[in-house]
Write an enzyme that holds these catalytic residues in place. Structure first.
Site, PDB file in Angstrom:
ATOM      1  N   SER A   1       0.843  -1.196   0.000  1.00  0.00           N
ATOM      2  CA  SER A   1       0.000   0.000   0.000  1.00  0.00           C
ATOM      3  C   SER A   1       0.881   1.249   0.000  1.00  0.00           C
ATOM      4  CB  SER A   1      -0.928  -0.027   1.224  1.00  0.00           C
ATOM      5  OG  SER A   1      -1.892   0.984   1.132  1.00  0.00           O
ATOM      6  N   ASN A   2       0.322   2.387   0.315  1.00  0.00           N
ATOM      7  CA  ASN A   2       1.102   3.625   0.391  1.00  0.00           C
ATOM      8  C   ASN A   2       0.543   4.501   1.508  1.00  0.00           C
ATOM      9  OD1 ASN A   2      -1.055   5.376  -0.753  1.00  0.00           O
ATOM     10  ND2 ASN A   2      -0.723   4.082  -2.544  1.00  0.00           N
ATOM     11  N   GLY A   3       1.164   5.660   1.717  1.00  0.00           N
ATOM     12  CA  GLY A   3       0.846   6.480   2.893  1.00  0.00           C
ATOM     13  C   GLY A   3      -0.296   7.465   2.706  1.00  0.00           C
TER      14      GLY A   3
ATOM     15  N   ALA B   1      -4.475   7.534  -4.310  1.00  0.00           N
ATOM     16  CA  ALA B   1      -3.106   7.111  -4.607  1.00  0.00           C
ATOM     17  C   ALA B   1      -3.184   5.625  -4.952  1.00  0.00           C
ATOM     18  CB  ALA B   1      -2.211   7.346  -3.410  1.00  0.00           C
TER      19      ALA B   1
END
Ligand SMILES: Cc1cc2nc3c(=O)[nH]c(=O)nc-3n(C[C@H](O)[C@H](O)[C@H](O)COP(=O)(O)O)c2cc1C
Length: 414
Positions: A209-211, A276
């Site tokens: 995943s991402n932030g 995102a």
């Protein structure tokens, strides 16, 4: 901050919160913008700030006592022809009164006589704000069409960290302008907004995943609803509260997001892709949890996730398409390339990485790119403020009339 409020009559209710001093700066902004402001103080508020300060800045006597002006029925005359009742800061006590319709002081009585919109900006300790009774009042008021500007999270007067801080005067001023000037200028718009991160499972408990926290997309959804739009929000996993009136479609993977967006794309007048979306996913998600030692030296095979903008562009008929790009460097250069590659009507470029990263922060600064105009820089401000300005830019875009859906060349999507 150039909006004109000339000719607008605002009743500003101030209550007994430690944040009462912030109402002074807000009053200055309202008066500078040309509004006629009548201040109503509660008894407790006057223990924090003397009425004289408000009288000098508003140019009108402050009204406070329900019984002092009984000859001219002050509780009725204050609200005559008012365009807005703005209660800021609003204590838990006054919030309860407004929710229940209690009229044991001038402000409560005034609130029951108004015909105009009501904006409430609560400010209190985090535990008070989270209390089910307070939340019940918030829900009840919202259900009656009252606008509640959510308090912000940060350091509180009690020394604790939590949600309960009154937003800065510029944020509240912007909200007032949204109601009084912009009104419901998006009432014919149907916005399809994607937000948050995607998660691509490795096994039943791990994922790539991402932030992204989703704050920008949720702020856009909230701002659009306030201006009368219909909003469908397709969101990856976030901790955020869904703004009232927004239809939420929660998703996990890029594939899920594409499916949910495709289902609503024909309905939408505008697509705003703030999500995102992960570019890669494990080629194979394992059906069972892999033990620690089994990961040793294991190579992860990845494959590209679907290119959402590419897929939707191929079906585009009338929709405006607005993208977001998160870049670490060469913001304008990379942004211009993406704008052209994806045939977008607008691209909002923001910086990630470092202390001021767009990810997770409540504030952001962005460059807005459109095909035929020079880039427009929007300096650091809250995501809610930016949301309002991005929606203004959206309204300035020329209408889209495509004879044929656009077909794009496959390329990297952010
Ligand atoms: C120093 C101090 C700060 C306070 N700050 C707040 C506050 O930020 N929010 C709140 O709900 N109550 C706060 N209170 C409590 C309110 O002043 C109290 O509930 C009062 O009855 C509110 O009256 P009003 O709603 O009529 O103004 C504070 C009290 C004190 C003594």
């Amino acid at each position: 901050m150039s909006a004109s409020l000339i000719g607008k009559r605002i009743v500003l209710g101030v209550t007994g919160s430690i944040a009462a001093y912030k109402a002074v700066a807000l009053l200055r902004l309202l008066v500078q913008a040309g509004a006629e402001v009548q201040v109503v103080l509660t008894e407790s508020a006057s223990r924090f700030i003397a009425p004289l300060t408000f009288e000098v800045l508003s140019g009108h006597p402050v009204v406070q006592d329900l019984f002092a002006g009984h000859q001219d029925m002050k509780h009725l005359s204050v609200t005559e022809q008012a365009d807005l009742l703005l209660v800021t800061p609003c204590t838990a006590n006054t919030l309860a009164k407004l929710a229940l319709g209690l009229a044991d002081n001038l402000l409560g009585t005034v609130a029951l006589t108004i015909q105009c919109p009501l904006i409430i900006c609560p400010a209190m300790d985090g535990e008070m704000w989270e209390h089910p009774t307070v939340q019940g009042h918030v829900t009840g008021l919202r259900g009656r069409g009252v606008m509640i500007l959510e308090p912000e999270t940060g350091a509180l007067a009690s020394g604790q960290w939590g949600k309960g801080r009154l937003p800065d005067e510029a944020v509240i001023f912007e909200e007032v302008c949204n109601v009084l000037v912009k009104g419901r200028d998006l009432q014919h718009e149907r916005l399809l907004i994607s937000a948050g991160p995607t998660q691509e499972p490795l096994d039943p408990i791990r994922f790539l995943s991402n932030g992204s926290t989703g704050k920008m997309g949720y702020a856009l959804a909230e701002a659009a609803i306030a201006r009368g739009a219909e909003v469908v929000l397709v969101s990856g996993p976030t901790q955020l509260k869904v703004p009232r009136g927004v239809s939420l479609f929660p998703v996990q993977t890029a594939e899920d997001m594409l499916r949910a967006l495709t289902a609503h794309f024909h309905w939408a007048t505008t697509l705003i892709m703030t999500a995102a979306v992960g570019d890669f996913r494990p080629k194979q998600a394992l059906s069972q949890k892999l033990k620690k030692e089994q990961w040793d030296g294991a190579a992860l095979q990845l494959e590209r996730t679907p290119d959402i903008l590419l897929a939707l562009s191929a079906q585009r008929t009338h929709q405006r398409m607005i993208g977001f790009a998160a870049e670490t460097d060469h913001l304008l250069e990379h942004g211009q390339a993406k704008l052209a590659q994806k045939h977008l009507d607008m691209l909002v470029v923001n910086q990630i990485g470092g202390n001021q990263s767009a990810f997770g922060n409540n504030t952001n600064e962005v460059h807005v790119l459109t095909p035929h105009n020079p880039p427009r820089f929007m300096p650091r401000q809250t995501k809610r403020q930016l949301a309002g300005k991005i929606l203004d830019c959206m309204l300035d875009l020329p209408p889209v009339h495509l004879a044929q859906p656009t077909v794009l060349h496959k390329s990297h999507t952010g």
